[in-house]
Each structure stands twice: as structure tokens, then as C-alpha cells.
Design a protein around this motif. Structure first.
Motif, PDB file in Angstrom:
ATOM      1  N   THR A 191       0.865  13.488  -2.339  1.00 48.69           N
ATOM      2  CA  THR A 191      -0.449  13.911  -2.820  1.00 48.69           C
ATOM      3  C   THR A 191      -0.400  15.329  -3.357  1.00 48.69           C
ATOM      4  O   THR A 191      -1.387  15.822  -3.868  1.00 48.69           O
ATOM      5  CB  THR A 191      -1.511  13.841  -1.715  1.00 48.69           C
ATOM      6  OG1 THR A 191      -1.094  14.711  -0.666  1.00 48.69           O
ATOM      7  CG2 THR A 191      -1.680  12.443  -1.218  1.00 48.69           C
ATOM      8  N   GLU A 192       0.760  15.993  -3.239  1.00 51.28           N
ATOM      9  CA  GLU A 192       0.939  17.282  -3.907  1.00 51.28           C
ATOM     10  C   GLU A 192       0.650  17.101  -5.397  1.00 51.28           C
ATOM     11  O   GLU A 192       0.089  17.972  -6.035  1.00 51.28           O
ATOM     12  CB  GLU A 192       2.376  17.794  -3.726  1.00 51.28           C
ATOM     13  CG  GLU A 192       2.795  17.937  -2.257  1.00 51.28           C
ATOM     14  CD  GLU A 192       1.880  18.860  -1.463  1.00 51.28           C
ATOM     15  OE1 GLU A 192       1.506  19.908  -2.009  1.00 51.28           O
ATOM     16  OE2 GLU A 192       1.526  18.520  -0.317  1.00 51.28           O
ATOM     17  N   THR A 193       1.049  15.925  -5.918  1.00 50.79           N
ATOM     18  CA  THR A 193       0.694  15.649  -7.310  1.00 50.79           C
ATOM     19  C   THR A 193      -0.803  15.421  -7.387  1.00 50.79           C
ATOM     20  O   THR A 193      -1.391  14.806  -6.513  1.00 50.79           O
ATOM     21  CB  THR A 193       1.398  14.380  -7.838  1.00 50.79           C
ATOM     22  OG1 THR A 193       1.379  13.415  -6.800  1.00 50.79           O
ATOM     23  CG2 THR A 193       2.797  14.665  -8.263  1.00 50.79           C
ATOM     24  N   GLU A 194      -1.393  15.927  -8.433  1.00 51.94           N
ATOM     25  CA  GLU A 194      -2.848  15.958  -8.519  1.00 51.94           C
ATOM     26  C   GLU A 194      -3.468  14.574  -8.443  1.00 51.94           C
ATOM     27  O   GLU A 194      -3.050  13.653  -9.137  1.00 51.94           O
ATOM     28  CB  GLU A 194      -3.250  16.620  -9.828  1.00 51.94           C
ATOM     29  CG  GLU A 194      -4.685  17.092  -9.802  1.00 51.94           C
ATOM     30  CD  GLU A 194      -5.043  17.801 -11.082  1.00 51.94           C
ATOM     31  OE1 GLU A 194      -6.230  17.816 -11.410  1.00 51.94           O
ATOM     32  OE2 GLU A 194      -4.122  18.311 -11.742  1.00 51.94           O
ATOM     33  N   GLY A 195      -4.466  14.469  -7.596  1.00 56.76           N
ATOM     34  CA  GLY A 195      -5.244  13.234  -7.542  1.00 56.76           C
ATOM     35  C   GLY A 195      -4.546  12.094  -6.826  1.00 56.76           C
ATOM     36  O   GLY A 195      -5.039  10.976  -6.830  1.00 56.76           O
ATOM     37  N   GLY A 196      -3.406  12.350  -6.199  1.00 58.08           N
ATOM     38  CA  GLY A 196      -2.768  11.293  -5.424  1.00 58.08           C
ATOM     39  C   GLY A 196      -1.860  10.431  -6.275  1.00 58.08           C
ATOM     40  O   GLY A 196      -2.096  10.234  -7.460  1.00 58.08           O
ATOM     41  N   SER A 197      -0.798   9.908  -5.660  1.00 57.42           N
ATOM     42  CA  SER A 197       0.184   9.163  -6.441  1.00 57.42           C
ATOM     43  C   SER A 197       0.119   7.669  -6.175  1.00 57.42           C
ATOM     44  O   SER A 197       1.006   6.934  -6.536  1.00 57.42           O
ATOM     45  CB  SER A 197       1.583   9.649  -6.088  1.00 57.42           C
ATOM     46  OG  SER A 197       1.855   9.296  -4.748  1.00 57.42           O
ATOM     47  N   PHE A 198      -0.945   7.231  -5.540  1.00 55.68           N
ATOM     48  CA  PHE A 198      -1.057   5.802  -5.252  1.00 55.68           C
ATOM     49  C   PHE A 198      -1.618   5.086  -6.482  1.00 55.68           C
ATOM     50  O   PHE A 198      -2.155   5.724  -7.379  1.00 55.68           O
ATOM     51  CB  PHE A 198      -1.929   5.586  -4.012  1.00 55.68           C
ATOM     52  CG  PHE A 198      -3.256   6.282  -4.068  1.00 55.68           C
ATOM     53  CD1 PHE A 198      -3.357   7.641  -3.838  1.00 55.68           C
ATOM     54  CD2 PHE A 198      -4.405   5.571  -4.357  1.00 55.68           C
ATOM     55  CE1 PHE A 198      -4.585   8.286  -3.903  1.00 55.68           C
ATOM     56  CE2 PHE A 198      -5.633   6.200  -4.415  1.00 55.68           C
ATOM     57  CZ  PHE A 198      -5.717   7.568  -4.195  1.00 55.68           C
ATOM     58  N   PRO A 199      -1.487   3.756  -6.529  1.00 57.20           N
ATOM     59  CA  PRO A 199      -1.867   3.040  -7.744  1.00 57.20           C
ATOM     60  C   PRO A 199      -3.375   3.097  -8.016  1.00 57.20           C
ATOM     61  O   PRO A 199      -4.167   3.238  -7.094  1.00 57.20           O
ATOM     62  CB  PRO A 199      -1.472   1.591  -7.456  1.00 57.20           C
ATOM     63  CG  PRO A 199      -0.629   1.626  -6.252  1.00 57.20           C
ATOM     64  CD  PRO A 199      -0.937   2.866  -5.502  1.00 57.20           C
ATOM     65  N   VAL A 200      -3.714   3.004  -9.266  1.00 55.12           N
ATOM     66  CA  VAL A 200      -5.105   2.833  -9.680  1.00 55.12           C
ATOM     67  C   VAL A 200      -5.323   1.329  -9.791  1.00 55.12           C
ATOM     68  O   VAL A 200      -4.588   0.650 -10.493  1.00 55.12           O
ATOM     69  CB  VAL A 200      -5.349   3.503 -11.041  1.00 55.12           C
ATOM     70  CG1 VAL A 200      -6.679   3.063 -11.632  1.00 55.12           C
ATOM     71  CG2 VAL A 200      -5.294   5.015 -10.897  1.00 55.12           C
ATOM     72  N   THR A 201      -6.300   0.813  -9.072  1.00 60.79           N
ATOM     73  CA  THR A 201      -6.508  -0.631  -9.113  1.00 60.79           C
ATOM     74  C   THR A 201      -7.954  -0.964  -9.372  1.00 60.79           C
ATOM     75  O   THR A 201      -8.849  -0.335  -8.821  1.00 60.79           O
ATOM     76  CB  THR A 201      -6.190  -1.306  -7.753  1.00 60.79           C
ATOM     77  OG1 THR A 201      -5.121  -0.637  -7.166  1.00 60.79           O
ATOM     78  CG2 THR A 201      -5.885  -2.759  -7.953  1.00 60.79           C
ATOM     79  N   SER A 202      -8.153  -1.959 -10.171  1.00 57.20           N
ATOM     80  CA  SER A 202      -9.483  -2.518 -10.302  1.00 57.20           C
ATOM     81  C   SER A 202      -9.428  -3.955  -9.831  1.00 57.20           C
ATOM     82  O   SER A 202      -8.423  -4.635 -10.007  1.00 57.20           O
ATOM     83  CB  SER A 202      -9.968  -2.447 -11.740  1.00 57.20           C
ATOM     84  OG  SER A 202     -10.457  -1.146 -11.990  1.00 57.20           O
ATOM     85  N   TRP A 203     -10.500  -4.361  -9.242  1.00 53.10           N
ATOM     86  CA  TRP A 203     -10.572  -5.716  -8.723  1.00 53.10           C
ATOM     87  C   TRP A 203     -11.118  -6.548  -9.861  1.00 53.10           C
ATOM     88  O   TRP A 203     -12.310  -6.565 -10.096  1.00 53.10           O
ATOM     89  CB  TRP A 203     -11.442  -5.706  -7.477  1.00 53.10           C
ATOM     90  CG  TRP A 203     -11.804  -6.998  -6.860  1.00 53.10           C
ATOM     91  CD1 TRP A 203     -13.056  -7.393  -6.496  1.00 53.10           C
ATOM     92  CD2 TRP A 203     -10.923  -8.046  -6.461  1.00 53.10           C
ATOM     93  NE1 TRP A 203     -12.998  -8.619  -5.906  1.00 53.10           N
ATOM     94  CE2 TRP A 203     -11.716  -9.043  -5.876  1.00 53.10           C
ATOM     95  CE3 TRP A 203      -9.543  -8.256  -6.555  1.00 53.10           C
ATOM     96  CZ2 TRP A 203     -11.170 -10.232  -5.379  1.00 53.10           C
ATOM     97  CZ3 TRP A 203      -9.001  -9.429  -6.074  1.00 53.10           C
ATOM     98  CH2 TRP A 203      -9.815 -10.400  -5.487  1.00 53.10           C
ATOM     99  N   VAL A 204     -10.244  -7.116 -10.632  1.00 50.58           N
ATOM    100  CA  VAL A 204     -10.483  -7.904 -11.824  1.00 50.58           C
ATOM    101  C   VAL A 204     -10.548  -7.018 -13.075  1.00 50.58           C
ATOM    102  O   VAL A 204      -9.523  -6.740 -13.640  1.00 50.58           O
ATOM    103  CB  VAL A 204     -11.692  -8.842 -11.725  1.00 50.58           C
ATOM    104  CG1 VAL A 204     -11.704  -9.781 -12.916  1.00 50.58           C
ATOM    105  CG2 VAL A 204     -11.604  -9.676 -10.446  1.00 50.58           C
ATOM    106  N   ALA A 205     -11.704  -6.503 -13.479  1.00 55.25           N
ATOM    107  CA  ALA A 205     -11.714  -5.912 -14.827  1.00 55.25           C
ATOM    108  C   ALA A 205     -12.558  -4.652 -14.986  1.00 55.25           C
ATOM    109  O   ALA A 205     -12.901  -4.286 -16.089  1.00 55.25           O
ATOM    110  CB  ALA A 205     -12.174  -6.955 -15.839  1.00 55.25           C
ATOM    111  N   ASP A 206     -12.885  -3.992 -13.878  1.00 56.10           N
ATOM    112  CA  ASP A 206     -13.718  -2.798 -13.984  1.00 56.10           C
ATOM    113  C   ASP A 206     -12.904  -1.651 -14.565  1.00 56.10           C
ATOM    114  O   ASP A 206     -11.970  -1.175 -13.943  1.00 56.10           O
ATOM    115  CB  ASP A 206     -14.203  -2.402 -12.587  1.00 56.10           C
ATOM    116  CG  ASP A 206     -15.708  -2.425 -12.488  1.00 56.10           C
ATOM    117  OD1 ASP A 206     -16.321  -3.157 -13.271  1.00 56.10           O
ATOM    118  OD2 ASP A 206     -16.251  -1.723 -11.629  1.00 56.10           O
ATOM    119  N   ASP A 207     -13.266  -1.190 -15.741  1.00 56.70           N
ATOM    120  CA  ASP A 207     -12.468  -0.153 -16.387  1.00 56.70           C
ATOM    121  C   ASP A 207     -13.357   0.707 -17.282  1.00 56.70           C
ATOM    122  O   ASP A 207     -13.262   0.653 -18.505  1.00 56.70           O
ATOM    123  CB  ASP A 207     -11.346  -0.831 -17.195  1.00 56.70           C
ATOM    124  CG  ASP A 207     -10.423   0.189 -17.827  1.00 56.70           C
ATOM    125  OD1 ASP A 207     -10.387   1.336 -17.340  1.00 56.70           O
ATOM    126  OD2 ASP A 207      -9.753  -0.173 -18.819  1.00 56.70           O
TER     127      ASP A 207
END
Ligand code: MTE
Ligand code: MO
Length: 359
Positions: A191-207
Motif C-alpha cells: 500500500t506504499e504505492t498510492e491507493g493500494g495495489s489490490f485489484p480494481v473489480t466491478s461486479w459485472v459492469a459498473d464502470d
């Protein structure tokens, strides 16, 4: 010879068939329930695994019995293609499920192996209904003999023992799944990298497009004494904010532990003055995506503006996202715009999480 051996242990055909129906239904139920948090996920996930094994065993007998009907094309009738498709899908679902639970992941495009297991798993039910429409038979009395009960009981025992063995294999391979079956991704150090390094996920199609923070407002409305409309400047700064270490656990099979910072929802409710009728707190995204928590639980949740000491990135839900410890990832609403106090829960939220992205 091998076929004869199988014959010796085979329960009567209808016990096998009804067993398959019961096991598939229970597997579907435990799989779906493991997302809801209504029952402990660990128990459901274990049960789901045992059911998968039981199904694998039953299918050996089933396939041995119907093999001849399928391998000779002259034996095919109108309904055989559905049955074959069902067999192929079920075997794939089981295989993919075992790969995942033994620690493997072979992603296909954006889908994890668990996503594929879930997607194909949901396909089993309609195929099974079509198959049953053509082939359904009621059980008869001869199926209920002492002998068939013994055989069936023996098979269940073998199932439980085998399941323990797979658990041991998974432990030896040090699969560090949570009890939900999810695997770790992006550790805290990242998380030293800005905004966290975990995946960005949408549940189906929210974008949605990025939300302009300067123009964004957060309203607290519904059953309150004073409706609030807050801007980003009204929310606590990084030095004043509430922080919480919380585990984001996505149903596509990964989790991450992060330090979240923002405003305690309880403080928002106090500021607005919750009405005596208020039982639920609904969090609504700019996209319409939404989830509700019982008011007591909501009080301890966080509307996070920060993760790992940095502003949330757009993908992770900037300017504010819900952090609801103990809930699954899909309930952690991103891009929150409205907090609504309500008397009733919101059953339609289940559907909305699936379709909010399509407009
Ligand atoms: N508005 C909105 N919120 C959402 C989603 C979404 O599609 N739309 N996806 C959910 C899902 S499925 C998960 S796992 C988490 C993922 O959060 P992340 O993208 O920050 O990792 O956000 C949740 N919040
Ligand atoms: Mo998710």
C-alpha cells in the motif's frame, strides 16, 4: 472386470439419480449462500467441497450406467444432446472447483478459475431442469432396501474421508485461503504505492467516469432529523480521520487486508440524528449500485476516502467508498453519493448489483 466391480458397489440407479439431484441442489445453495454472510462462510465452503466430492462419486456410477446410451449414436434421441452438455458442464465445474480449492488458478481473460467455476455452476441448474423434463422418474419402493441404504451410507463415508484427504493436500501446499476460500493478494506493504495495489473489480459492469471530487456531495437523508449535504471539505482530514484495518474479500476469490481511513458512518448518523423508526442504512453509488446494512452494523462501518494513507484512486471508489468489515467485497459500495436511513431493508439491491452498470 472393472465394470463388474463398479456394479458391486453401485447403489440402485434411482438412488444415484436422486442423490445427484439432491447434491447438486445443495451445492448450488451452499455456493450462493456463502456470499451472503447469513451463515458462517467456512462451514458452507467446507460443505460445498464435500458435496462436490459426493457428486464426483455419484457421477462415476451414473456415467458407467449411461455410457452405452451415449457412445452409440443409434441410441441417441432428441434429449440426448442436453444430457451430454449437462455431463460436460458438470465435469468441468467439478474439475475447475478442485483446481481452485487445491490452490491452483488458471485465469482466462479477466476471469479467475473461481469465476469460471461459479459461471458454469450457475449454468448447471437450467440444463438439469431441461434434462429432468425429459427423464424424470419417481423413486419406487425397491430403491429403499436395507442393502441400498448400506451402500449409500458406505459411499458417504468414503466421501468424507476423501474430503479430509484433499484438505490435507491443500494444507501441505500451504494454500492460505480465508475460510471463504479466497486467496490473498496485494499485502499491506504494497500500500506504499498510492491507493493500494489490490485489484480494481466491478461486479459485472459498473464502470463510471471519474467523480469530480470538488463537485461531489454526500447526502445523509431519509429518516433523519436534519438532512446533511457534505462536501469533501466537510469530511475529516487525514490527521483527524477514523482508521480501520479491514479485509476486502471479493467473491471472485481474492482478498486483501488494507488500512482504510475516512469518516465513521456512526458519526454521520449522529450528526444527522437518526429517527426512531430508522432500521437500515442504505449506501447508494453514483451508478445506482447500492447496499444496505442494519443500523447498528452501519454505525461501525467506515466511509473511506483513503487507503494505506493515500487518497482512494478512482477505481477503488473515490471520493468515498463503504468499508463494511465482515461483509463480502460486493457489498463495499464504491463512489458513494447518498446515505439513506430507512425503515425497511432493500431486497432489490441484489438485482441492482447485477445490472447497475448497464444503462
Ligand atoms: N458502485 C460499485 N461498487 C462496487 C462494485 C461495483 O461494481 N460498483 N464492485 C464491488 C465488488 S464485487 C468488489 S469485490 C469491490 C472491489 O473493490 P476494489 O475495486 O476497490 O478492489 O467493490 C465493490 N463495490
Ligand atoms: Mo467482488
Amino acid at each position: 472386470m472393472r465394470a463388474a466391480l463398479l456394479q458391486r458397489f453401485a447403489p440402485p440407479p434411482r438412488v444415484v439419480d436422486w442423490g445427484i439431484l439432491v447434491v447438486v441442489t445443495a451445492a448450488l445453495a451452499t455456493g450462493l449462500l456463502s456470499w451472503t454472510g447469513w451463515l458462517p462462510a467456512g462451514v458452507l465452503v467446507d460443505l460445498h467441497g464435500i458435496l462436490g466430492l459426493a457428486l464426483s462419486g455419484l457421477l462415476v456410477f451414473k456415467f458407467a450406467r449411461v455410457a452405452r446410451r451415449v457412445t452409440r449414436s443409434t441410441n441417441w434421441d432428441r434429449t440426448t444432446p442436453v444430457s451430454v452438455a449437462l455431463g460436460v458442464v458438470v465435469v468441468t465445474v467439478l474439475a475447475v472447483g478442485w483446481v481452485w480449492s487445491l490452490g491452483g488458478n488458471v485465469p482466462v481473460g479477466p476471469w479467475t478459475t473461481l469465476n469460471i467455476h461459479i459461471g458454469l455452476g450457475l449454468l448447471v441448474f437450467p440444463l438439469l431442469l431441461l434434462h429432468l423434463r425429459a427423464r424424470f422418474r419417481l423413486p419406487d419402493r425397491t430403491d429403499a432396501s436395507r442393502r441400498s441404504a448400506l451402500r449409500t451410507g458406505g459411499l458417504l463415508l468414503v466421501g468424507v474421508v476423501t474430503w479430509r484427504a484433499t484438505e490435507t493436500v491443500a494444507t501441505l501446499r500451504s494454500v492460505t485461503s480465508r475460510e471463504t476460500g479466497s486467496k490473498p493478494i496485494g499485502d499491506l506493504a504494497d500500500t506504499e504505492t498510492e491507493g493500494g495495489s489490490f485489484p480494481v473489480t466491478s461486479w459485472v459492469a459498473d464502470d463510471p467516469d471519474p467523480v469530480a471530487t470538488e463537485e461531489w456531495t454526500l447526502t445523509v437523508s431519509g429518516l433523519v432529523d436534519d438532512e446533511l449535504t457534505l462536501t469533501i471539505d466537510d469530511l475529516p482530514t487525514i490527521d483527524e480521520q477514523a482508521t480501520q484495518r479491514g479485509t476486502l474479500d471479493c467473491t471472485s476469490g481474492w482478498y486483501t487486508v488494507q488500512d482504510w481511513g475516512g469518516v465513521r458512518v456512526g458519526d454521520l448518523l449522529d450528526a444527522a440524528g437518526a429517527g426512531t423508526d430508522a432500521r437500515w442504512v442504505r449506501f447508494v453509488s453514483v451508478t445506482g449500485y447500492r447496499w444496505s446494512l442494519p443500523i447498528a452494523e452501519a454505525g461501525d462501518a467506515l466511509l473511506a476516502t483513503h487507503v494505506g494513507g493515500a487518497w482512494l484512486s478512482h477505481g477503488h471508489g473515490a471520493p468515498a467508498r463503504l468499508v463494511a468489515p465482515g461483509r463480502r467485497g460486493f457489498q463495499w459500495v464504491k463512489w458513494v453519493q447518498r446515505v439513506e436511513l430507512r425503515r425497511e431493508p432493500d431486497p432489490a439491491q441484489w438485482l441492482v448489483t447485477l445490472v447497475s452498470g448497464f444503462d
